[in-house]
Scaffold this motif. Structure first.
Motif, PDB file in Angstrom:
ATOM      1  N   MET A 178      -3.135 -15.980  -2.470  1.00 59.31           N
ATOM      2  CA  MET A 178      -3.137 -14.514  -2.573  1.00 59.31           C
ATOM      3  C   MET A 178      -1.995 -14.052  -3.479  1.00 59.31           C
ATOM      4  SD  MET A 178      -2.932 -11.698   0.473  1.00 59.31           S
ATOM      5  CE  MET A 178      -4.374 -12.401   1.226  1.00 59.31           C
ATOM      6  N   THR A 179      -2.293 -13.140  -4.390  1.00 55.84           N
ATOM      7  CA  THR A 179      -1.278 -12.687  -5.340  1.00 55.84           C
ATOM      8  C   THR A 179      -0.316 -11.719  -4.685  1.00 55.84           C
ATOM      9  OG1 THR A 179      -2.527 -10.779  -6.124  1.00 55.84           O
ATOM     10  CG2 THR A 179      -2.975 -12.900  -7.186  1.00 55.84           C
ATOM     11  N   SER A 180       0.854 -11.565  -5.335  1.00 56.46           N
ATOM     12  CA  SER A 180       1.867 -10.638  -4.842  1.00 56.46           C
ATOM     13  C   SER A 180       1.352  -9.205  -4.818  1.00 56.46           C
ATOM     14  CB  SER A 180       3.115 -10.742  -5.723  1.00 56.46           C
ATOM     15  OG  SER A 180       4.096  -9.820  -5.327  1.00 56.46           O
ATOM     16  N   VAL A 181       0.549  -8.851  -5.847  1.00 53.43           N
ATOM     17  CA  VAL A 181      -0.004  -7.485  -5.913  1.00 53.43           C
ATOM     18  C   VAL A 181      -0.952  -7.241  -4.758  1.00 53.43           C
ATOM     19  CG1 VAL A 181      -1.447  -5.923  -7.256  1.00 53.43           C
ATOM     20  CG2 VAL A 181       0.273  -7.315  -8.407  1.00 53.43           C
ATOM     21  N   ASN A 182      -1.810  -8.222  -4.451  1.00 55.96           N
ATOM     22  CA  ASN A 182      -2.750  -8.074  -3.344  1.00 55.96           C
ATOM     23  C   ASN A 182      -2.038  -7.936  -2.011  1.00 55.96           C
ATOM     24  OD1 ASN A 182      -4.988  -8.171  -4.974  1.00 55.96           O
ATOM     25  ND2 ASN A 182      -5.331 -10.367  -4.710  1.00 55.96           N
ATOM     26  N   THR A 183      -0.969  -8.707  -1.832  1.00 57.58           N
ATOM     27  CA  THR A 183      -0.202  -8.618  -0.584  1.00 57.58           C
ATOM     28  C   THR A 183       0.421  -7.243  -0.441  1.00 57.58           C
ATOM     29  OG1 THR A 183       0.308 -10.982  -0.654  1.00 57.58           O
ATOM     30  CG2 THR A 183       1.697  -9.617   0.739  1.00 57.58           C
ATOM     31  N   ARG A 184       0.989  -6.743  -1.514  1.00 54.52           N
ATOM     32  CA  ARG A 184       1.596  -5.402  -1.471  1.00 54.52           C
ATOM     33  C   ARG A 184       0.545  -4.350  -1.137  1.00 54.52           C
ATOM     34  NH1 ARG A 184       6.041  -2.527  -3.498  1.00 54.52           N
ATOM     35  NH2 ARG A 184       5.523  -0.374  -4.026  1.00 54.52           N
ATOM     36  N   GLU A 185      -0.614  -4.437  -1.748  1.00 52.44           N
ATOM     37  CA  GLU A 185      -1.684  -3.475  -1.482  1.00 52.44           C
ATOM     38  C   GLU A 185      -2.126  -3.533  -0.026  1.00 52.44           C
ATOM     39  OE1 GLU A 185      -4.710  -4.429  -4.294  1.00 52.44           O
ATOM     40  OE2 GLU A 185      -3.748  -3.323  -5.943  1.00 52.44           O
ATOM     41  N   ARG A 186      -2.218  -4.744   0.506  1.00 55.22           N
ATOM     42  CA  ARG A 186      -2.618  -4.898   1.907  1.00 55.22           C
ATOM     43  C   ARG A 186      -1.578  -4.296   2.843  1.00 55.22           C
ATOM     44  NH1 ARG A 186      -3.030 -10.531   3.336  1.00 55.22           N
ATOM     45  NH2 ARG A 186      -3.892  -9.781   5.311  1.00 55.22           N
ATOM     46  N   ILE A 187      -0.308  -4.452   2.510  1.00 54.87           N
ATOM     47  CA  ILE A 187       0.759  -3.862   3.320  1.00 54.87           C
ATOM     48  C   ILE A 187       0.633  -2.337   3.323  1.00 54.87           C
ATOM     49  CG2 ILE A 187       3.251  -3.445   3.451  1.00 54.87           C
ATOM     50  CD1 ILE A 187       3.647  -6.321   2.365  1.00 54.87           C
ATOM     51  N   VAL A 188       0.439  -1.768   2.149  1.00 57.71           N
ATOM     52  CA  VAL A 188       0.351  -0.308   2.037  1.00 57.71           C
ATOM     53  C   VAL A 188      -0.877   0.214   2.776  1.00 57.71           C
ATOM     54  CG1 VAL A 188       0.107   1.623   0.438  1.00 57.71           C
ATOM     55  CG2 VAL A 188       1.616  -0.280  -0.142  1.00 57.71           C
ATOM     56  N   GLU A 189      -2.006  -0.452   2.632  1.00 58.12           N
ATOM     57  CA  GLU A 189      -3.226  -0.013   3.313  1.00 58.12           C
ATOM     58  C   GLU A 189      -3.081  -0.120   4.827  1.00 58.12           C
ATOM     59  OE1 GLU A 189      -6.191  -2.484   1.569  1.00 58.12           O
ATOM     60  OE2 GLU A 189      -6.248  -1.336  -0.318  1.00 58.12           O
ATOM     61  N   ALA A 190      -2.467  -1.203   5.298  1.00 53.85           N
ATOM     62  CA  ALA A 190      -2.253  -1.355   6.739  1.00 53.85           C
ATOM     63  C   ALA A 190      -1.295  -0.292   7.263  1.00 53.85           C
ATOM     64  CB  ALA A 190      -1.712  -2.753   7.042  1.00 53.85           C
ATOM     65  N   ALA A 191      -0.224  -0.052   6.514  1.00 56.02           N
ATOM     66  CA  ALA A 191       0.745   0.968   6.920  1.00 56.02           C
ATOM     67  C   ALA A 191       0.094   2.344   6.961  1.00 56.02           C
ATOM     68  CB  ALA A 191       1.930   0.973   5.956  1.00 56.02           C
ATOM     69  N   ASP A 192      -0.744   2.628   5.990  1.00 56.61           N
ATOM     70  CA  ASP A 192      -1.450   3.906   5.949  1.00 56.61           C
ATOM     71  C   ASP A 192      -2.232   4.126   7.233  1.00 56.61           C
ATOM     72  OD1 ASP A 192      -2.586   6.297   4.884  1.00 56.61           O
ATOM     73  OD2 ASP A 192      -4.345   5.167   4.235  1.00 56.61           O
ATOM     74  N   GLN A 193      -2.980   3.118   7.659  1.00 53.96           N
ATOM     75  CA  GLN A 193      -3.784   3.238   8.877  1.00 53.96           C
ATOM     76  C   GLN A 193      -2.918   3.340  10.127  1.00 53.96           C
ATOM     77  OE1 GLN A 193      -7.159   3.704   9.093  1.00 53.96           O
ATOM     78  NE2 GLN A 193      -6.838   3.967   6.885  1.00 53.96           N
ATOM     79  N   LEU A 194      -1.839   2.565  10.158  1.00 52.40           N
ATOM     80  CA  LEU A 194      -0.957   2.616  11.329  1.00 52.40           C
ATOM     81  C   LEU A 194      -0.204   3.938  11.415  1.00 52.40           C
ATOM     82  CD1 LEU A 194       0.384  -1.039  11.244  1.00 52.40           C
ATOM     83  CD2 LEU A 194      -1.001  -0.030  13.053  1.00 52.40           C
ATOM     84  N   PHE A 195       0.267   4.456  10.281  1.00 49.43           N
ATOM     85  CA  PHE A 195       0.942   5.764  10.289  1.00 49.43           C
ATOM     86  C   PHE A 195      -0.023   6.836  10.799  1.00 49.43           C
ATOM     87  CE2 PHE A 195       3.980   4.608   6.537  1.00 49.43           C
ATOM     88  CZ  PHE A 195       4.672   3.747   7.375  1.00 49.43           C
ATOM     89  N   TYR A 196      -1.296   6.717  10.423  1.00 51.92           N
ATOM     90  CA  TYR A 196      -2.304   7.684  10.851  1.00 51.92           C
ATOM     91  C   TYR A 196      -2.555   7.570  12.350  1.00 51.92           C
ATOM     92  CZ  TYR A 196      -6.921  10.019  10.948  1.00 51.92           C
ATOM     93  OH  TYR A 196      -7.996  10.835  11.225  1.00 51.92           O
TER      94      TYR A 196
ATOM     95  N   ALA B  26      -0.268  -6.645  11.354  1.00 52.66           N
ATOM     96  CA  ALA B  26      -1.586  -6.188  10.900  1.00 52.66           C
ATOM     97  C   ALA B  26      -2.012  -6.921   9.637  1.00 52.66           C
ATOM     98  CB  ALA B  26      -1.554  -4.681  10.646  1.00 52.66           C
ATOM     99  N   VAL B  27      -1.043  -7.223   8.772  1.00 54.08           N
ATOM    100  CA  VAL B  27      -1.338  -7.916   7.513  1.00 54.08           C
ATOM    101  C   VAL B  27      -1.320  -9.436   7.711  1.00 54.08           C
ATOM    102  CG1 VAL B  27      -0.645  -8.141   5.086  1.00 54.08           C
ATOM    103  CG2 VAL B  27      -0.315  -5.982   6.254  1.00 54.08           C
ATOM    104  N   GLN B  28      -0.697  -9.871   8.816  1.00 52.10           N
ATOM    105  CA  GLN B  28      -0.577 -11.302   9.137  1.00 52.10           C
ATOM    106  C   GLN B  28       0.243 -12.050   8.083  1.00 52.10           C
ATOM    107  OE1 GLN B  28      -4.705 -12.517   9.740  1.00 52.10           O
ATOM    108  NE2 GLN B  28      -4.516 -12.132  11.937  1.00 52.10           N
ATOM    109  N   ILE B  29       1.444 -11.493   7.853  1.00 51.80           N
ATOM    110  CA  ILE B  29       2.384 -12.165   6.957  1.00 51.80           C
ATOM    111  C   ILE B  29       3.722 -12.278   7.670  1.00 51.80           C
ATOM    112  CG2 ILE B  29       1.281 -11.340   4.832  1.00 51.80           C
ATOM    113  CD1 ILE B  29       3.491  -9.234   4.608  1.00 51.80           C
TER     114      ILE B  29
END
Length: 201
Positions: free
Chosen positions: A1-19, A34-37
């Motif tokens: 998994m690329t660094s960009v994909n990991t960052r995107e997954r973190i942001v998307e997971a955080a978005d849902q959790l903040f909501y 949530a991202v399993q890292i």
């Protein structure tokens, strides 16, 4: 998994959790789980929760611009495009009933926390306001287009808040129908006004 994909997954997971949980009640561990890292991998991308918040707001702004651009293409008339905004309540009714409006809940929480990112979070509302103002102006409501935009924003936020408070999906549907009736009346009166102007020339 690329660094960009990991960052995107973190942001998307955080978005849902903040909501779902709120910004204040979401921890680094919650997001990492949530991202399993690992925590180490997590800190490679973000050093603080505020950095994640900035990225989440940036993503929401980008997604909102994309959605508004799509409505511009898909809507044949300003009224059609405004209906697309109104029908967000129907499309997201299950989440709204459970968690409220994602934009409104984050803005309200950051305001209570007197958080520095409050202004940036409010920019999502500003995008909607400017876009709706332009649609109402195209309907012929030049003098009160901004008032109309703010009225519709306020009403949609009120619907989301009460639907969440009472967990009532039927309320959302009824209010959306009423907002569409209101929009039809505005559209008809604007069309009549344009006809009268042409008749006086």
């Amino acid at each position: 998994m690329t660094s960009v994909n990991t960052r995107e997954r973190i942001v998307e997971a955080a978005d849902q959790l903040f909501y779902r949980q709120g910004f204040e009640h979401t921890s680094f561990t919650d997001i990492a789980d949530a991202v399993q890292i690992s925590r180490g991998n997590f800190y490679h991308h973000f050093k603080s929760k505020d950095e994640i918040l900035d990225a989440v707001i940036g993503m929401r702004l980008a997604n909102t611009r994309t959605m508004l651009d799509r409505w511009e293409v898909e809507g044949e008339s300003p009224a059609d495009r405004i209906r697309s905004f109104i029908h967000i309540l129907i499309a997201n009714r299950a989440k709204i009933k459970r968690y409220g409006c994602p934009v409104g809940t984050l803005c309200a929480e950051l305001a209570k926390l007197v958080h520095p990112a409050q202004g940036e979070a409010n920019e999502v509302f500003t995008l909607f306001r400017i876009w709706l103002q332009r649609q109402f102006a195209l309907l012929g409501r030049g003098t009160d287009a901004d008032d109309m935009a703010m009225h519709l924003l306020a009403r949609s936020q009120g619907v989301a808040t009460l639907a969440n408070a009472f967990h009532d999906e039927s309320f959302i549907r009824k209010e959306v129908e009423q907002m569409c009736v209101w929009l039809d009346a505005i559209t008809d009166s604007s069309a009549l006004g344009q006809q009268n102007k042409r008749g006086r020339r």
